[in-house]
Design a protein around this motif. Structure first.
Motif, short mmCIF file in Angstrom:
data_model
loop_
_atom_site.label_atom_id
_atom_site.label_comp_id
_atom_site.label_asym_id
_atom_site.label_seq_id
_atom_site.Cartn_x
_atom_site.Cartn_y
_atom_site.Cartn_z
N ALA A 141 -15.22 -21.15 25.61
CA ALA A 141 -13.78 -20.94 25.65
C ALA A 141 -13.28 -20.47 24.28
O ALA A 141 -12.44 -19.57 24.20
CB ALA A 141 -13.06 -22.22 26.07
N ASP A 190 -1.28 -20.26 24.13
CA ASP A 190 -0.81 -20.95 25.35
C ASP A 190 -1.98 -21.59 26.10
O ASP A 190 -1.88 -22.73 26.57
CB ASP A 190 -0.07 -19.98 26.27
N ASP A 191 -3.08 -20.84 26.24
CA ASP A 191 -4.26 -21.38 26.92
C ASP A 191 -4.79 -22.62 26.20
O ASP A 191 -5.16 -23.61 26.84
CB ASP A 191 -5.37 -20.34 27.00
N LEU A 192 -4.83 -22.57 24.87
CA LEU A 192 -5.32 -23.72 24.10
C LEU A 192 -4.41 -24.94 24.28
O LEU A 192 -4.89 -26.07 24.38
CB LEU A 192 -5.44 -23.37 22.63
N ASN A 244 -1.88 -13.52 19.09
CA ASN A 244 -2.40 -13.68 20.44
C ASN A 244 -1.78 -14.93 21.08
O ASN A 244 -2.39 -16.00 21.12
CB ASN A 244 -3.92 -13.76 20.44
N LEU A 292 -1.16 -15.54 24.16
CA LEU A 292 -1.83 -16.00 25.38
C LEU A 292 -2.94 -17.00 25.04
O LEU A 292 -3.10 -18.00 25.73
CB LEU A 292 -2.39 -14.81 26.16
N ALA A 293 -3.70 -16.72 23.98
CA ALA A 293 -4.74 -17.65 23.56
C ALA A 293 -4.13 -18.98 23.12
O ALA A 293 -4.64 -20.05 23.46
CB ALA A 293 -5.57 -17.05 22.43
N ARG A 308 -14.20 -16.84 23.90
CA ARG A 308 -13.35 -16.00 24.77
C ARG A 308 -11.95 -15.85 24.19
O ARG A 308 -11.37 -14.76 24.21
CB ARG A 308 -13.28 -16.62 26.17
N LEU A 309 -11.42 -16.92 23.64
CA LEU A 309 -10.06 -16.91 23.10
C LEU A 309 -9.99 -16.38 21.66
O LEU A 309 -8.91 -16.05 21.17
CB LEU A 309 -9.46 -18.31 23.15
N ALA A 342 -10.52 -18.22 19.09
CA ALA A 342 -9.81 -19.28 18.39
C ALA A 342 -10.62 -20.58 18.45
O ALA A 342 -11.18 -20.90 19.50
CB ALA A 342 -8.44 -19.50 19.02
N MET A 387 -7.90 -18.72 13.88
CA MET A 387 -8.01 -17.48 14.63
C MET A 387 -7.77 -16.31 13.70
O MET A 387 -7.09 -16.45 12.69
CB MET A 387 -7.05 -17.48 15.82
#
Length: 180
Positions: free
Chosen positions: A116, A147-149, A142, A144-145, A119-120, A122, A137
């Motif tokens: 993960a 937010d995903d984290l 980014n 989106l990264a 992919r991110l 980060a 990072m």
């Protein structure tokens, strides 16, 4: 790691005319902005990494070749990945982290999988004084990264900027430890 390898790994380029060193923690706060510049090329010059003429030439070469000025400067060896990371951190008003010095918190690191993180682009490296998860990072824009984290870890996240090489090195070490 031998003393020689350790010393080589800790060497970092210092801006021309600058003697400020990286704090023992490896985390460096941004300098007070000299101007309201939002162009990375201007920040590179303001930090003293390269002359205005060299950066302007890279801008022109980038336009002609369809590459960013940063790519031109990196590929020519005029700018290091660490210098670019410092400029990006300064541009966004974020902390820069030298992952060869910073002591990564293992529990933060293990809050996501290495896959993960790769992919991110980060890597969670620790928590700040407020308990916010610090994430290294190379591209802090980014969102989106980020937010995903936040969703993956259940923590508020704070980006800090590191060079792509430092992030790749940390990921490689992390995966080696997991597979040992």
């Amino acid at each position: 790691m031998s003393k020689k390898e350790g010393a080589a790994a800790s060497l970092r380029a210092v801006p021309e005319g600058g003697t400020d060193s990286v704090p023992a923690s490896g985390l460096t706060a941004p300098h007070k902005q000299k101007s309201g510049s939002r162009f990375i090329s201007d920040v590179i010059v303001e930090l003293g990494f390269l002359s205005r003429e060299r950066v302007d030439a890279a801008v022109e070469e980038g336009k002609a070749s369809g590459r960013s000025p940063e790519q031109v400067l990196l590929e020519s060896g005029a700018l290091t990945g660490d210098q670019l990371a410092r400029a990006v951190a300064q541009r966004f008003g974020l902390d820069h982290v030298d992952l060869t010095i910073y002591k990564t918190d293992v529990s933060s690191l293990n809050s996501i999988t290495p896959q993960a993180a790769r992919r991110l682009g980060a890597v969670p490296i620790g928590k700040d004084d407020n308990g916010t998860l610090m994430v290294a990072m190379s591209d802090p824009s980014n969102v989106l990264a980020l937010d995903d984290l936040k969703l993956m870890t259940g923590n508020e996240v704070r980006p800090v900027v590191a060079s792509p090489d430092d992030i790749a090195g940390l990921l490689k070490t992390w995966e080696e430890v997991l597979h040992a």
